[in-house]
Each structure stands twice: as C-alpha cells, then as structure tokens.
Enzyme design. Structure first.
Site, short mmCIF file in Angstrom:
data_model
loop_
_atom_site.label_atom_id
_atom_site.label_comp_id
_atom_site.label_asym_id
_atom_site.label_seq_id
_atom_site.Cartn_x
_atom_site.Cartn_y
_atom_site.Cartn_z
CG HIS A 75 12.07 6.87 -2.69
ND1 HIS A 75 13.06 6.04 -3.14
CD2 HIS A 75 11.67 6.38 -1.49
CE1 HIS A 75 13.27 5.09 -2.24
NE2 HIS A 75 12.43 5.28 -1.22
CG HIS A 124 8.09 2.69 0.56
ND1 HIS A 124 8.70 1.49 0.20
CD2 HIS A 124 9.09 3.60 0.62
CE1 HIS A 124 10.00 1.67 0.08
NE2 HIS A 124 10.26 2.96 0.32
CD GLN A 178 10.74 -2.87 2.83
OE1 GLN A 178 9.87 -2.14 2.38
NE2 GLN A 178 11.86 -2.40 3.32
CG HIS A 196 15.29 1.45 -0.79
ND1 HIS A 196 14.42 1.31 -1.86
CD2 HIS A 196 14.56 1.96 0.24
CE1 HIS A 196 13.22 1.71 -1.49
NE2 HIS A 196 13.28 2.12 -0.22
CD GLU A 249 16.73 4.16 4.02
OE1 GLU A 249 15.89 4.90 4.57
OE2 GLU A 249 16.41 3.14 3.38
CG ASP A 279 11.11 7.10 2.18
OD1 ASP A 279 10.68 6.12 1.55
OD2 ASP A 279 12.04 7.01 3.01
CD1 TRP A 333 11.26 2.11 7.86
CD2 TRP A 333 9.26 1.67 6.91
NE1 TRP A 333 11.26 0.80 7.45
CE2 TRP A 333 10.06 0.50 6.87
CE3 TRP A 333 7.98 1.63 6.37
CZ2 TRP A 333 9.61 -0.69 6.31
CZ3 TRP A 333 7.52 0.44 5.82
CH2 TRP A 333 8.32 -0.70 5.80
#
Length: 423
Positions: free
Chosen positions: A57, A59, A153, A211, A214, A310, A316
């Site tokens: 997982h 990005h 997204q 996702h 979350e 992640d 983030w």
C-alpha cells in the site's frame, strides 16, 4: 551441480542455521548445508536470509512531494493532506512524476523492497500520473515489481465519467481497482461507488483495493458493502480493505461480527501503522485513540493482514524512507504484538503476507521460487525488527543489486570493549 551463485552459511526465517542457498537461472535451485560447488559465493556469516520486503500500500505519484510550492500539512490531518494534494497535483509535470517515482524506487530497493502496490490518482481526466507511472513500472521491472491501482483520489463521484478513467487505466495495464467510499459526499454515494467499482473489477478480472473507513467514526461502515459486493460478485481472495481505521472506534460486539464477515468473504487487509498513527485521532483530546484497525483479531479470524508504509515525504506523512522494518517495529508497539509470536507475525506482515495479498505468492525461500532474497545483519526475524537490521545484500533473480556495509561503531572508552554489544 553448477550454480550461478551460492549464499553460504545463512540463517533462515524458519529457524534453520548454517544453510547454503544455491541460485541458478533466476531461481532457488537448492537449500542445504555445505553444498559442493565452485560457483561464486557470498558468505552470509550466519546472517538472516529472507524473502524480499513487500509494500502493498503506497502512493508513488505523491511520494517525495513534501513542501511543493512551499505547502506543508500543518494540522497533520488527513483532510488537510487531501486539500494540499488537490492544490499541488494539477501543476505537477511528467518529468516531476517520473523523477520522484524513480528516486523512491531506488530508496526502496536499497531497503530490500522488491514489490510495491501503488495507488495512482486518476482524478484528473488527462491521466498524466497514470501514464507516467505506467512508464516507470516498465523501467523498474528488472529490479522491482510495481503493481498499480486505478485510484479516484477525490472520489468516484467527483466526475460523472470516472468509470471511463478506471477502465482506461486497466487498459494501460493497471491490475487493481481502487476507491475511497468514505470520501464520497454521502454514505449512499459511498456505497454506490463500491458497487460500481467492484462491478468493473469483476468485468475485467481485476483485483480490488479500497481505501475504506479511514477515519475515527465508529459509524463509518463502508467495509460492510465491500464484503457484500465481494461475495455477490465472486471476488473472494481478490479484494483488500486498506486502512479500516474506524474499526478501532467500533464497539466490540459489532467489530466481532464484522471481522467474521470479512474472514468469510476472504477479504485481505492492509494496515498502515506509521501514517495512520500520525493522521488519526487528531480531534481527540484525552484519551487519544490509536486509530489503527484491529490487526490481531483480524489475523486470528483468518484474514491475511499486511503492514505498509503508505506515504513518504508527501502531504500526508512528513517522515519515512522506505524501510519496512521500521513499519514492522512501529506496528509491534501500536498493535500490542510484542510477544514472540506477535513479533514474528509482524515480520511476515512486511514480507510474505503482502506478497500473498498482491498475488505474488508467499511461500518464502523454497526450491523453485524466484531467486529474490535479502541478507539482513540479524540472527532471526525478531532480531531484525528489534535492530531494524541493515540489508547487507539485496538479490534479484539471482543477481546482486544492492550492497550495504553494516554499521561498525568504535568505542573510545577506558576499560570498555572497542565495540558495543548487540544485546
């Protein structure tokens, strides 16, 4: 027998020591003590030989973008991260996407990572990020498996033609359909997005990785719909629920029922301890929730659970350097998995288990498996987590692709040894 390379005197994750691992034609040809051969050798000197690390997982389109246009996530919230990405992503160029992705792949390989599942934002109709990351995947294929998720997204319902973009990404070779149902404007739209995306996955024989939930809301229950659609469409074993942090806030009766439903549907789970410890419970005073999914309970029920990075240096998450042993170390604490069985499970959760989730297998170091392995400056998996051990050798298809000397501190203390003890 003639081999291409032999690893001498290695320890294995199953507890065997003094093992030689013979590699030939990109495969593990034999594992046994004292193999007779004149092939080139690497002396493991008792170090741990392990399957590669797998980050299921990530990005990669956003990685290393921290501080773009002077923007930083000051609140540390998921919402601000999304808002920042909405601002900076339209200005990112093809060369920027490519350069950051390749730099991160270099970083990850140096840490023994040989497979990554990356969610790629397809919100922009021009699909620039998807096109460039698909090119990067072809470029890194000799040393890294990069599995791509078509990820709306900003939500499936953020554009009326988002289904077309999902199918276009699959036509480009993306293997996985993603989604973010809890971000949709209403719960009803969130559930409808799951149905639509799972139907596309069934139509294209793709995997699914959502996702899901979350947040810190105990009433966020999109996972229910994902479980239902998994069974309705016959997607068992091909669906992953990522994050699932709302489960940390649910009452135990409901969570127990939900976990049984997830296991019955063959649902996989990806937890992201560093990022979610950072992002979740930002609105709590005290007591503060940890904001992680229920890892031990999910594993006990039979779900395959992996741990992932992640994000690294993006809107983030402002930390990280691609080291999944760091992730396992953090998870052991956050999930109360510091007993020996728990620590061993944490090691599997960054190696073989995410490999199973990605469909890469997960049999470990066995005869006939690809000759992909890592030598760690550790005696066993628990020692590797405790010390976040140096990856001294990274081998891909039987070839050495990265080498790192272990640290060698020298003490200058009167009356003490010149080297500190390991334990």
């Amino acid at each position: 027998m003639t081999f291409d390379l032999v690893i001498r005197n290695a320890a294995l994750p199953d507890g065997r020591t003094g093992q030689d691992i013979a590699l030939k034609n990109g495969k593990i040809a034999e594992i046994a003590p004292a193999l007779g051969t004149d092939a080139p050798e690497i002396d493991a000197k008792g170090q741990l030989a392990t399957p590669p690390f797998v980050d299921a997982h990530f990005h990669i389109d956003a990685t290393l973008s921290l501080g773009t246009d002077g923007l930083y996530n000051e609140s540390g919230t998921l919402a601000e991260g999304i808002a920042l990405w909405r601002r900076i992503s339209p200005g990112l160029t093809a060369e920027d996407y490519r350069d950051r992705a390749l730099r991160y792949c270099d970083m990850a390989v140096s840490k023994g990572v040989q497979a990554i599942r990356s969610h790629v934002d397809i919100t922009n109709p021009d699909m620039l990020a998807a096109e460039i990351i698909a090119e990067v995947r072809r470029e890194v294929r000799p040393y890294l498996d990069l599995q791509l998720v078509a990820f709306p997204q900003m939500g499936f319902h953020s554009r009326p033609d988002m289904a077309d973009s999902v199918r276009k990404a699959l036509d480009m070779g993306f293997e996985v359909v993603g989604g973010i149902p809890h971000l949709e404007p209403t719960a009803e739209l969130g559930r409808s997005s799951i149905t639509a995306l799972c139907e596309i996955a069934a139509e294209r024989c793709a995997m699914v990785d959502m996702h899901c939930d979350e947040n810190d809301d105990p009433n966020s229950r999109m996972i229910e719909t994902l479980v239902y659609e998994t069974k309705r469409l016959g997607l068992q074993g091909r669906v992953t629920g990522s994050h699932l942090t709302s489960m940390h806030s649910m009452d135990n009766f409901y969570a127990n029922r939900l976990i049984r439903m997830m296991a019955d549907a063959g649902l996989h789970v990806m937890a992201n301890p560093p990022a979610n410890l950072h992002l979740q419970a930002r609105f709590d005073t005290y007591p503060k929730r940890r904001g992680l999914t229920r890892v031990p309970e999910l594993r006990a029920a039979g779900c395959v659970v992996g741990f992932a990075q992640d994000s690294v240096l993006d809107p983030w998450y402002p930390l990280g350097h691609g080291d999944l042993l760091d992730v396992a170390w953090i998870a052991a604490h956050a999930c109360h998995m510091t007993d020996r069985a728990g620590l061993r499970a944490c090691f599997d959760a960054v190696t073989t288990d995410p490999g199973r989730i990605m469909g890469l297998g997960g049999d470990g170091l066995v005869t006939g498996a690809p000759a992909d392995l890592v030598l760690l400056d550790a005696t066993d998996p628990i020692d590797a987590i405790r010390t976040r051990a140096t990856r001294t050798h990274v081998i891909r298809r039987g070839k050495l692709i990265c080498e790192t000397a272990p640290p060698a501190p020298r003490l200058l203390l009167d009356g003490r040894p010149d080297r500190p003890a390991r334990h």
